[in-house]
Scaffold this motif. Structure first.
Motif, PDB file in Angstrom:
ATOM      1  N   THR A   1     101.049  82.872  34.785  1.00  0.00           N
ATOM      2  CA  THR A   1     101.878  81.976  35.609  1.00  0.00           C
ATOM      3  C   THR A   1     101.736  80.515  35.167  1.00  0.00           C
ATOM      4  O   THR A   1     102.655  79.720  35.357  1.00  0.00           O
ATOM      5  CB  THR A   1     101.538  82.098  37.110  1.00  0.00           C
ATOM      6  OG1 THR A   1     100.168  81.753  37.316  1.00  0.00           O
ATOM      7  CG2 THR A   1     101.804  83.489  37.626  1.00  0.00           C
TER       8      THR A   1
ATOM      9  N   TYR B   1     104.679  77.335  34.641  1.00  0.00           N
ATOM     10  CA  TYR B   1     104.646  75.904  35.003  1.00  0.00           C
ATOM     11  C   TYR B   1     104.764  75.040  33.744  1.00  0.00           C
ATOM     12  O   TYR B   1     105.444  74.011  33.738  1.00  0.00           O
ATOM     13  CB  TYR B   1     103.356  75.575  35.757  1.00  0.00           C
ATOM     14  CG  TYR B   1     103.354  76.083  37.179  1.00  0.00           C
ATOM     15  CD1 TYR B   1     103.961  75.352  38.195  1.00  0.00           C
ATOM     16  CD2 TYR B   1     102.773  77.300  37.503  1.00  0.00           C
ATOM     17  CE1 TYR B   1     103.969  75.823  39.509  1.00  0.00           C
ATOM     18  CE2 TYR B   1     102.774  77.781  38.808  1.00  0.00           C
ATOM     19  CZ  TYR B   1     103.374  77.036  39.805  1.00  0.00           C
ATOM     20  OH  TYR B   1     103.392  77.508  41.090  1.00  0.00           O
TER      21      TYR B   1
ATOM     22  N   GLY C   1      96.480  82.975  37.449  1.00  0.00           N
ATOM     23  CA  GLY C   1      96.950  81.652  37.839  1.00  0.00           C
ATOM     24  C   GLY C   1      95.941  80.912  38.670  1.00  0.00           C
ATOM     25  O   GLY C   1      94.723  81.051  38.466  1.00  0.00           O
TER      26      GLY C   1
HETATM   27  O1   DC Z   1      96.416  77.964  33.220  1.00  0.00           O
HETATM   28  P1   DC Z   1      97.163  76.811  32.574  1.00  0.00           P
HETATM   29  O2   DC Z   1      96.258  75.737  32.014  1.00  0.00           O
HETATM   30  O3   DC Z   1      98.157  77.242  31.554  1.00  0.00           O
HETATM   31  O4   DC Z   1      97.966  76.131  33.786  1.00  0.00           O
HETATM   32  C1   DC Z   1      98.788  75.029  33.595  1.00  0.00           C
HETATM   33  C2   DC Z   1      98.869  74.183  34.862  1.00  0.00           C
HETATM   34  O5   DC Z   1      99.636  74.848  35.852  1.00  0.00           O
HETATM   35  C3   DC Z   1      97.545  73.774  35.512  1.00  0.00           C
HETATM   36  O6   DC Z   1      97.559  72.384  35.769  1.00  0.00           O
HETATM   37  C4   DC Z   1      97.510  74.495  36.807  1.00  0.00           C
HETATM   38  C5   DC Z   1      98.936  74.859  37.075  1.00  0.00           C
HETATM   39  N1   DC Z   1      99.078  76.185  37.682  1.00  0.00           N
HETATM   40  C6   DC Z   1      99.244  76.250  39.036  1.00  0.00           C
HETATM   41  O7   DC Z   1      99.244  75.217  39.706  1.00  0.00           O
HETATM   42  N2   DC Z   1      99.423  77.457  39.632  1.00  0.00           N
HETATM   43  C7   DC Z   1      99.408  78.589  38.910  1.00  0.00           C
HETATM   44  N3   DC Z   1      99.582  79.763  39.526  1.00  0.00           N
HETATM   45  C8   DC Z   1      99.218  78.532  37.510  1.00  0.00           C
HETATM   46  C9   DC Z   1      99.031  77.305  36.924  1.00  0.00           C
END
Ligand code: DC
Length: 222
Positions: free
Chosen positions: A35, A39, A129
């Motif tokens: 997820t 984003y 996520g």
């Molecule tokens: O896991 P990642 O580093 O690829 O996530 C990218 C950004 O998205 C991170 O700042 C947190 C946000 N995110 C979120 O708020 N809710 C989720 N379910 C997944 C990621």
């Protein structure tokens, strides 16, 4: 027909969510959903189209208008924009810096939740996520929360060639008003500072198998 199973894997940045979610999905033959990538895709789309990521209304407008499609390819869900999957583009430092702002917009989180719940049409899921067990699929009984010491997580990021202020990112993710990062009720918390991904995923798989067996037993008894 039986309801598809959702395995929710949440946790802090660089706690091994992606690696473990992939290992668990492969072992069970479930579909993997990242997820964070969804984003990141919106953050990339905003940057590419000159949408100011610090302007929540502009971001919400972009999210209402973009043309997307969910596809399942090789056991993994992809979010396509105008038919394109920006696999590499969403991993740049620029996108990493922009994504927490995009992820804090309430309308964006509502949109993402709806899309993430739609993934159930692809079958049983392993979804990773920050708010899967708390907000996207709170009804699932399969909830795992991964964490590791800040030192170990920083070391992992550095080994990937990424210098990142993880403490600041965790703080932003934990303190946003909508769906902040927190341990879901009933989640199994795994601190894997001293563990390999194989050990962590084995622990998760063992727990899933026990729960599935208990379910089966309860069904045959009734
Ligand atoms: O896991 P990642 O580093 O690829 O996530 C990218 C950004 O998205 C991170 O700042 C947190 C946000 N995110 C979120 O708020 N809710 C989720 N379910 C997944 C990621």
């Amino acid at each position: 027909m039986e309801e598809p199973i959702v395995i929710a894997i949440d946790g802090t940045s660089a706690s091994g969510k992606s690696t473990n979610a992939r290992l668990v999905a492969r072992a069970l033959g479930f579909v993997y959903v990242d997820t964070g990538a969804m984003y990141r895709t919106l953050a990339w789309y905003c940057l590419k189209n000159g949408v100011d990521v610090h302007d929540p209304r502009a971001v919400a407008r972009a999210c209402r208008r973009w043309k997307t499609e969910l596809r399942c390819v090789d056991g993994q869900v992809r979010l396509l924009v105008d038919g394109y999957y920006p696999e590499k583009e969403i991993r740049t430092a620029e996108v990493s810096a922009a994504v927490p702002h995009v992820a804090a917009v309430p309308a964006v989180r509502q949109w993402m939740k709806r899309k993430q719940r739609e993934c159930i049409r692809f079958g049983n899921l392993v979804m990773e996520g920050r708010d899967i067990g708390t907000n996207v699929f709170p009804e699932t009984e399969f909830k795992y929360f991964l964490d590791a010491s800040l030192e170990e997580r920083s070391r992992r990021r550095a080994a990937e060639g990424i210098q990142e202020n993880l403490a600041a990112r965790d703080q932003r993710d934990s303190q946003r008003a909508v769906a902040p990062l927190m341990v879901p009720l009933g989640a199994r918390v795994i601190n894997n500072s001293q563990m390999t991904p194989e050990q962590t995923s084995a622990l998760i798989l063992e727990d899933i198998r026990q729960r599935l067996a208990a379910r089966q037993k309860a069904r045959s008894a009734s």
